[in-house]
Design an enzyme around this catalytic site. Structure first.
Site, short mmCIF file in Angstrom:
data_model
loop_
_atom_site.label_atom_id
_atom_site.label_comp_id
_atom_site.label_asym_id
_atom_site.label_seq_id
_atom_site.Cartn_x
_atom_site.Cartn_y
_atom_site.Cartn_z
N THR A 288 -2.92 71.06 -7.82
CA THR A 288 -3.00 69.81 -7.74
C THR A 288 -1.68 68.83 -8.09
O THR A 288 -1.22 69.27 -9.09
CB THR A 288 -4.41 68.93 -8.87
OG1 THR A 288 -4.78 67.54 -8.17
CG2 THR A 288 -4.52 70.04 -9.99
N GLU B 61 -9.58 70.20 -10.75
CA GLU B 61 -9.87 70.46 -11.97
C GLU B 61 -11.41 71.42 -12.37
O GLU B 61 -11.98 71.58 -13.65
CB GLU B 61 -9.45 70.28 -13.34
CG GLU B 61 -8.11 69.58 -12.92
CD GLU B 61 -7.30 68.30 -11.93
OE1 GLU B 61 -8.37 68.44 -10.63
OE2 GLU B 61 -6.80 68.00 -12.48
N LYS C 91 -6.35 45.01 -14.25
CA LYS C 91 -6.63 44.52 -14.78
C LYS C 91 -6.46 43.41 -15.15
O LYS C 91 -5.40 42.54 -15.47
CB LYS C 91 -6.17 45.36 -16.64
CG LYS C 91 -7.16 45.21 -17.49
CD LYS C 91 -6.78 46.19 -18.96
CE LYS C 91 -8.55 45.99 -19.41
NZ LYS C 91 -8.32 46.98 -21.25
N TRP D 252 -11.35 44.62 -16.55
CA TRP D 252 -11.42 45.71 -15.07
C TRP D 252 -11.72 44.91 -13.98
O TRP D 252 -13.41 44.31 -14.08
CB TRP D 252 -12.18 46.51 -15.71
CG TRP D 252 -11.38 47.61 -16.76
CD1 TRP D 252 -9.66 47.62 -16.56
CD2 TRP D 252 -11.28 48.11 -17.83
NE1 TRP D 252 -8.97 48.70 -17.54
CE2 TRP D 252 -10.25 48.84 -17.90
CE3 TRP D 252 -12.81 48.73 -18.31
CZ2 TRP D 252 -10.58 49.44 -19.55
CZ3 TRP D 252 -12.45 49.73 -19.09
CH2 TRP D 252 -11.05 50.24 -19.55
P1 AMP Z 1 -9.18 66.60 -5.74
O1 AMP Z 1 -9.23 67.34 -7.42
O2 AMP Z 1 -7.29 65.74 -5.05
O3 AMP Z 1 -10.04 66.80 -4.93
O4 AMP Z 1 -8.77 64.82 -6.44
C1 AMP Z 1 -10.96 63.90 -7.19
C2 AMP Z 1 -10.01 62.80 -7.12
O5 AMP Z 1 -11.06 62.30 -6.12
C3 AMP Z 1 -11.54 62.57 -8.43
O6 AMP Z 1 -10.28 62.90 -10.02
C4 AMP Z 1 -12.18 61.18 -8.60
O7 AMP Z 1 -10.74 59.94 -8.33
C5 AMP Z 1 -11.27 61.20 -6.36
N1 AMP Z 1 -13.29 60.93 -6.19
C6 AMP Z 1 -13.61 62.37 -5.73
N2 AMP Z 1 -14.87 62.33 -5.32
C7 AMP Z 1 -15.27 61.19 -5.61
C8 AMP Z 1 -16.58 60.03 -5.11
N3 AMP Z 1 -17.62 60.76 -4.67
N4 AMP Z 1 -15.47 58.64 -5.68
C9 AMP Z 1 -14.28 58.29 -6.17
N5 AMP Z 1 -13.11 59.09 -6.45
C10 AMP Z 1 -13.67 60.59 -6.08
#
Ligand code: AMP
Length: 540
Positions: free
Chosen positions: A185, A330, A439, A444
């Protein structure tokens, strides 16, 4: 007293053997570089999986060895998932859209011994190969006849690599906690970090992801994972589809192409699909502009980034209901899913709209909590926003070969880096990434809420909000918009439009039109790059 049940290891091999015996005639349809319409059955796939496992063994690959893939969603990638993991090796899926330096780092950090590569990425690896000391050979995912001219050392065509191999293989008995796959990642800072999945975590994730109120998969399902197999195992569908005997449709390299997706959906009668908001935007634009329909497609999961209500409404006009899912690499990736509960069927529209954009309830197996800056748990009142922490059997307990890792606290909770609220009924709302939080005057502001509100304006194609430093309020939101060229719209129109949709003090201090927004390798808007682009911005 201990129970008297058998202690059978939970392994991907058991998914494969179950599918081979019970769903042998289930279909897999793929678009590949060498065939726009490849189709075969699970029985065919697993026969070739056994040939591939023999070929890997002949090259001296041993349990625990890492084997990399730079590949699209197609049947050969599916075969690699099973042959590599079930032989006890680790299937390392690499995102080919990363920068070459990141790919080099990842392949070296994982010490991959072989790389399986789509013909499209051969030139990329030719440039890197001299800096990949652990790699012994390359297999290009094509036939001998179509093998490109290449300077890659010890290069094979996939079909030649497996063709003379026996069709039986003696699968090893694996420990369920053995590693099966690896996915890096790329955070906003530092090197990409490896998430190492186990057979056990994958099987448990597969079981829960197929449940009725999660993906609701069955042998009657036709599933098209648009989310790449190099991005968290296509959200587990390469395992859940065979487990239940669903038909799998793989779009290959054409995953953001509205025309190909529409053709595949209609030809294969796809009923269920999964992807990030960007791909649904591409599909909706294509359908709107051509007047074509996707009658069989009933439900899709949208995740990876927040999905604006306007996109959900646009998809609904084409008969498709979008369920928001939340998770991360993760987390294998499933954390929560927002399904339409029967109690909501009679709700008024505004209540449904408010509910459906949220991330939904955490699935069984994933515990969630939100905490404040001192680590103290915050109430589940739907208002208090805090850092979201998770734990469960398919959540990583640490990154691969990283001693400097502090993502899991002493009580075993993993820090997601997301900010969220949790409502009394368990519904999760992601308000921001911690690193993107704005912020202002000590309070927030949710950039996601502002972006979603702006996306409802017909003149807005894409929107992003970043925090910019401000003399009085420390930070204030700046709205960046890619305007829709079909509509005449001014920057002030967008701000006026937001007035009754967000809190007054959340109102961006300015709106700036841009031609494009920068995206990450997984298709999300890169706030880091945006902040860099606008670092010298002066408030009007
Ligand atoms: P990844 O590991 O590339 O799949 O990214 C994960 C991150 O994507 C999460 O920690 C969130 O910040 C964002 N994310 C995943 N699903 C959503 C969702 N439904 N709404 C907002 N952010 C999301």
């Amino acid at each position: 007293m201990r129970g008297l049940m058998m202690d059978m290891p939970l392994t991907i091999t058991s998914i494969m053997q179950h599918a081979d015996q019970n769903h042998s005639q289930g279909e897999i349809v793929s678009v590949t570089a060498d065939n726009p319409d490849h189709r075969y059955t699970y029985a065919d796939a697993f026969r070739r999986v056994r040939q591939l496992a023999n070929a890997l063994a002949k090259k001296g690959l041993r349990p625990g060895d890492r084997i990399a893939t730079l590949a699209w969603n197609d049947y050969r990638h599916f075969e690699l998932y099973y042959a590599v993991s079930c032989a006890g090796q680790v299937c390392h899926t690499v995102n080919p859209r990363l920068f070459p330096e990141q790919i080099e780092y990842i392949l070296n950090h994982a010490e991959d011994r072989w790389v399986f590569v789509d013909p499209m990425f051969v030139p990329l690896l030719e440039k890197l190969q001299d800096r990949l000391p652990a790699v012994e050979g390359f297999v290009v995912l094509t036939t001998g006849a179509l093998m490109p001219e290449t300077s890659l050392r010890n290069a094979w065509a996939y079909e030649t690599f497996i063709e003379d191999q026996p069709q039986t293989f003696d699968w090893p008995t694996l420990d369920e906690n053995d590693a099966c796959s690896l996915c890096y990642t790329s955070g906003t800072t530092g090197h990409p970090k490896g998430v190492l999945y186990s057979h056990r975590s994958t099987v448990l994730h597969t079981l829960v992801s197929a449940l009725p109120d999660v993906m609701g998969l069955s042998s009657a399902s036709v599933i098209m994972p648009i989310v790449p197999m190099f991005h968290v195992n296509a959200w587990g569908t390469a395992y859940s589809a065979p487990m239940v005997g669903a038909k799998l449709v793989f779009p290959g390299p054409q995953m953001a192409d509205g025309e190909t997706l529409t053709r595949l959906i209609n030809a294969e009668r796809v009923g269920y699909s999964l992807g990030v908001p960007t791909v649904w935007l591409a599909l909706v634009n294509y359908l709107d502009h051509t007047g074509k329909t996707v009658a069989s497609l009933k439900t899709v999961v949208v995740g990876g980034a927040a999905c604006p209500l306007s996109l959900m409404q646009a998809m609904e006009r084409h008969g498709v209901w979008m369920n928001v899912g939340w998770g991360m690499t993760e987390m294998s990736p499933l954390g929560s899913l927002n399904y339409r509960a029967p109690a909501q069927y009679d709700w008024e529209q505004h209540r449904i709209d408010d509910m459906r954009v949220r991330a939904g309830r955490n699935v069984f197996g994933v515990d969630i909590k939100i905490v404040d800056d001192s680590g103290a748990a915050l109430p589940r009142d739907g208002r208090s926003a805090g850092l979201l922490k998770v734990r469960g059997p398919w959540i990583c307990s640490g990154y691969y070969r990283r001693d400097d890792d502090s993502s899991v606290d002493r009580e075993g909770w993993f820090d997601t880096g997301d900010m969220a609220t949790i409502a009394p009924d368990g519904c999760l709302t992601i308000t921001d990434r911690v690193k993107d939080v704005i912020k202002s005057g000590g309070e927030w502001i949710s950039s996601i809420d502002i972006e979603n509100a702006a996306m409802a304006h017909p003149g807005v194609k894409e929107a992003a909000v970043i925090g910019m430093s401000h003399d009085k309020w420390t930070e204030r939101p700046l709205l960046l918009v890619v305007p829709n060229t079909d509509v005449v719209v001014q920057e002030q129109d967008v701000l006026n439009f937001l007035k009754d949709k967000i809190a007054r003090w959340w109102m961006p201090d300015a709106c700036v039109f841009v031609d494009t927004l920068p995206h990450t390798a997984t298709g999300k808007i890169s706030k880091k790059d945006l902040r860099a682009l606008f670092k010298d911005y002066q408030w009007p």
